[in-house]
Motif scaffolding. Structure first.
Motif, mmCIF file in Angstrom:
data_model
loop_
_atom_site.group_PDB
_atom_site.id
_atom_site.type_symbol
_atom_site.label_atom_id
_atom_site.label_comp_id
_atom_site.label_asym_id
_atom_site.label_seq_id
_atom_site.Cartn_x
_atom_site.Cartn_y
_atom_site.Cartn_z
ATOM 1 N N LEU A 137 0.424 -1.237 0.135
ATOM 2 C CA LEU A 137 0.167 -0.190 0.267
ATOM 3 C C LEU A 137 1.194 1.336 0.281
ATOM 4 N N THR A 138 0.021 2.539 -0.396
ATOM 5 C CA THR A 138 1.241 3.447 -0.986
ATOM 6 C C THR A 138 1.193 4.085 0.304
ATOM 7 N N ARG A 139 1.390 5.587 0.708
ATOM 8 C CA ARG A 139 1.114 5.895 1.397
ATOM 9 C C ARG A 139 -0.243 6.878 1.436
ATOM 10 N N ALA A 140 -0.646 7.371 -0.457
ATOM 11 C CA ALA A 140 -1.452 8.276 -0.617
ATOM 12 C C ALA A 140 -2.979 7.276 0.070
ATOM 13 N N PHE A 141 -3.084 5.926 -0.124
ATOM 14 C CA PHE A 141 -3.955 4.944 0.243
ATOM 15 C C PHE A 141 -4.665 5.618 1.031
ATOM 16 N N PHE A 142 -4.040 5.611 2.264
ATOM 17 C CA PHE A 142 -4.235 6.311 3.630
ATOM 18 C C PHE A 142 -5.234 6.847 3.235
ATOM 19 N N ASP A 143 -4.627 8.456 3.040
ATOM 20 C CA ASP A 143 -5.580 9.332 2.878
ATOM 21 C C ASP A 143 -6.672 9.422 2.182
ATOM 22 N N GLU A 144 -6.807 8.122 0.756
ATOM 23 C CA GLU A 144 -7.915 8.087 0.478
ATOM 24 C C GLU A 144 -8.521 7.654 0.704
ATOM 25 N N VAL A 145 -8.259 6.524 1.727
ATOM 26 C CA VAL A 145 -9.594 5.631 2.590
ATOM 27 C C VAL A 145 -9.664 6.247 3.673
ATOM 28 N N GLY A 146 -9.267 7.002 3.991
ATOM 29 C CA GLY A 146 -9.100 8.056 4.875
ATOM 30 C C GLY A 146 -10.213 8.624 4.583
ATOM 31 N N ALA A 147 -10.848 9.426 3.706
ATOM 32 C CA ALA A 147 -11.269 10.361 3.051
ATOM 33 C C ALA A 147 -12.673 9.665 2.555
ATOM 34 N N ARG A 148 -12.570 8.817 2.246
ATOM 35 C CA ARG A 148 -13.334 8.570 1.563
ATOM 36 C C ARG A 148 -14.828 7.264 2.357
ATOM 37 N N MET A 149 -14.765 6.729 3.377
ATOM 38 C CA MET A 149 -14.489 6.015 4.953
ATOM 39 C C MET A 149 -14.128 5.922 6.167
ATOM 40 N N ALA A 150 -14.070 6.863 6.208
ATOM 41 C CA ALA A 150 -13.115 7.003 8.037
ATOM 42 C C ALA A 150 -14.006 6.786 8.867
ATOM 43 N N ASP A 151 -15.850 6.144 8.468
ATOM 44 C CA ASP A 151 -16.572 6.434 9.698
ATOM 45 C C ASP A 151 -16.621 4.038 9.911
ATOM 46 N N ARG A 152 -15.809 3.882 8.577
ATOM 47 C CA ARG A 152 -15.555 2.407 8.759
ATOM 48 C C ARG A 152 -14.213 1.836 9.043
ATOM 49 N N ILE A 153 -13.370 2.952 9.583
ATOM 50 C CA ILE A 153 -11.759 2.682 9.271
ATOM 51 C C ILE A 153 -11.544 2.666 11.274
ATOM 52 N N LEU A 154 -11.441 1.827 12.192
ATOM 53 C CA LEU A 154 -10.299 1.933 13.260
ATOM 54 C C LEU A 154 -9.161 2.185 13.810
ATOM 55 N N LEU A 155 -8.901 2.784 14.367
ATOM 56 C CA LEU A 155 -7.511 2.488 14.240
ATOM 57 C C LEU A 155 -6.550 2.422 15.946
ATOM 58 N N VAL A 156 -6.296 1.597 16.447
ATOM 59 C CA VAL A 156 -6.119 0.988 17.432
ATOM 60 C C VAL A 156 -4.232 1.805 17.098
ATOM 61 N N MET A 157 -3.885 2.907 18.519
ATOM 62 C CA MET A 157 -2.324 3.409 18.252
ATOM 63 C C MET A 157 -2.104 3.919 19.425
ATOM 64 N N ALA A 158 -1.189 3.014 20.073
ATOM 65 C CA ALA A 158 -0.745 2.750 21.618
ATOM 66 C C ALA A 158 0.687 3.815 21.583
ATOM 67 N N ARG A 159 0.838 4.689 22.687
ATOM 68 C CA ARG A 159 1.197 5.801 22.392
ATOM 69 C C ARG A 159 1.986 6.257 24.016
ATOM 70 N N ARG A 160 2.970 7.337 23.912
ATOM 71 C CA ARG A 160 4.505 6.734 24.984
ATOM 72 C C ARG A 160 4.408 8.598 24.637
ATOM 73 N N GLY A 161 3.271 9.206 26.165
ATOM 74 C CA GLY A 161 3.701 10.632 25.891
ATOM 75 C C GLY A 161 2.526 11.378 24.744
ATOM 76 N N ALA A 162 3.047 11.799 24.095
ATOM 77 C CA ALA A 162 2.586 12.698 22.540
ATOM 78 C C ALA A 162 2.861 11.918 21.835
ATOM 79 N N ARG A 163 3.571 11.026 21.440
ATOM 80 C CA ARG A 163 4.390 10.102 20.216
ATOM 81 C C ARG A 163 3.546 8.731 20.431
ATOM 82 N N HIS A 164 2.423 8.093 19.099
ATOM 83 C CA HIS A 164 3.126 7.143 19.234
ATOM 84 C C HIS A 164 3.567 5.833 18.694
ATOM 85 N N ILE A 165 4.078 5.097 19.109
ATOM 86 C CA ILE A 165 4.569 4.347 19.057
ATOM 87 C C ILE A 165 3.957 2.694 18.055
ATOM 88 N N ALA A 166 3.137 2.864 17.935
ATOM 89 C CA ALA A 166 2.940 1.275 17.653
ATOM 90 C C ALA A 166 1.121 1.598 17.174
#
Length: 394
Positions: free
Chosen positions: A255-284
């Protein structure tokens, strides 16, 4: 009077009206043999995001040739996401050995026709037929795929991760059935994650609690992001995770970087990002797509190799979210026997294959007869390893 159909092929979904495609792909109030009312991976938005971002296309070896069936009034009544492929990457139903054997015997395996959601080992409908389509529309679609194979000079057609019902219909049309195995979490109406844990053996229950505790330690927090909460900075971080994991695991992220922008713009309500964060920085993080009945875990990555973090971000958070929101199941991707100990049940998957060369078809058929028996045996053995209690108080 028999209905007449016409078949055409689209090199991009840009030329296909989204509402017409989706009326076939995800008809309202529909359900299929896997109990899914909406599958995001055959939606126009997802497939078009792959094209617009150049994640698929001639340079990627996935040339769209979507097969469209129209009735006598020119209305789209059936369709299939089809691609002319020059390799076997990104499919998760492996046929490289078939290709090598055929080419050693003097044949030409590529190009081939792939009917699939690219890079996505998720079961769902592949022969997309509108609810009010005239009788015979699916048969016309199968004939259209066979016409595409002939016109493109392809050696074969591969319909991967289709439903069991579609596999039977394709078998009746001369395709060869193949079985695989995945591991899915099934929500048995649990009240919460602790209720799920209470159904497990004491040893497994303690193990999962320890894994969750050690995965986050004292300094990691989990962010669950969907819809408008997902910002470009989140995609930047997630793409960094994806590229790191892809480069180490496959050598060539799809997948290209542009894919995530495209899919986020088209169907963000169908996406769940689970992000692990230390302080203000996501690491996973892990990206999940949301159906109406299922959560589909897709890609994940981490910048730090922390023990058990993969299990927390990809499995336990998805289970917890599914229970809280009432989803019936979690599909966490291909393979992975380690999922059994975390409550994921063995599930049989299906694909169907058709070959122009009868000799190749017979050789593959003989192999798949043996493989289907082996898959059934593996699934039975894995079911016996599930960590659920067999008696109260276990």
């Amino acid at each position: 009077m028999a209905q007449s159909f016409s078949v055409r092929y689209a090199e991009s979904l840009e030329s296909v009206e989204a509402d017409a495609w989706d009326a076939c792909a995800n008809p309202p109030d529909a359900s299929d043999s896997v109990g899914e009312r909406h599958n995001p991976f055959v939606a126009h938005a997802f497939l078009r995001a792959l094209e617009a971002s150049k994640s698929v296309g001639a340079r990627a070896g996935w040339s769209p040739a979507h097969t469209l069936v129209e009735d006598s009034r020119g209305r789209l009544v059936a369709c299939a996401p089809a691609y002319i492929k020059t390799h076997s990457l990104g499919e998760y139903v492996f046929d490289q050995n078939w290709a090598q054997a055929y080419e050693l015997a003097g044949g030409r395996y590529y190009p081939k026709i792939q009917v699939a959601a690219p890079f996505t080992p998720v079961t769902g409908r592949r022969l997309l037929v509108a609810q009010d389509a005239p009788e015979g529309a699916r048969d016309a679609l199968i004939l259209g795929l066979q016409g595409l194979r002939k016109a493109s000079g392809a050696s074969s057609i591969h319909v991967t991760f289709c439903t069991e019902e579609e596999s039977v219909a394709l078998s009746d049309a001369g395709f060869i059935s193949r079985a695989g195995e995945q591991f899915h979490f099934v929500n048995e109406g649990y009240a919460d994650f602790d209720d799920f844990l209470s159904r497990l053996t004491a040893r497994k229950r303690k193990s999962i609690k320890r894994e969750r505790r050690e995965a986050l330690g004292d300094d990691l927090k989990i962010d669950l992001l969907t819809g408008s909460d997902i910002r470009p900075a989140h995609w930047d971080s997630f793409f960094e995770f994806y590229m790191d994991t892809g480069a180490r695991k496959w050598g060539h992220p799809y997948l290209t970087r542009a894919f995530f922008d495209e899919v986020g713009a088209r169907m963000a309500d169908r996406i769940l990002l689970v992000m692990a964060r230390r302080g203000a920085r996501h690491i996973a993080g892990a990206i999940n797509f949301l159906g109406d009945d299922a959560i589909y875990g897709r890609n994940w990555g981490a910048l730090e190799p922390l023990p058990f973090l993969h299990f927390e971000v990809c499995y336990y958070q998805a289970i917890e979210f599914a229970i809280r929101r009432g989803y019936k199941r979690v599909e966490a991707g291909a393979q992975g026997e380690h999922k059994i100990a975390r409550g994921y049940r063995p599930t049989i998957t299906h694909s169907a294959h058709h070959f122009a060369d009868a000799r190749l078809g017979q050789a593959v058929s003989d192999f798949l007869t043996r493989e289907r028996a082996a898959v059934a045996e593996w699934a039975s053995e894995h079911a016996a390893e599930l960590p659920y209690k067999t008696e109260p108080g276990g």
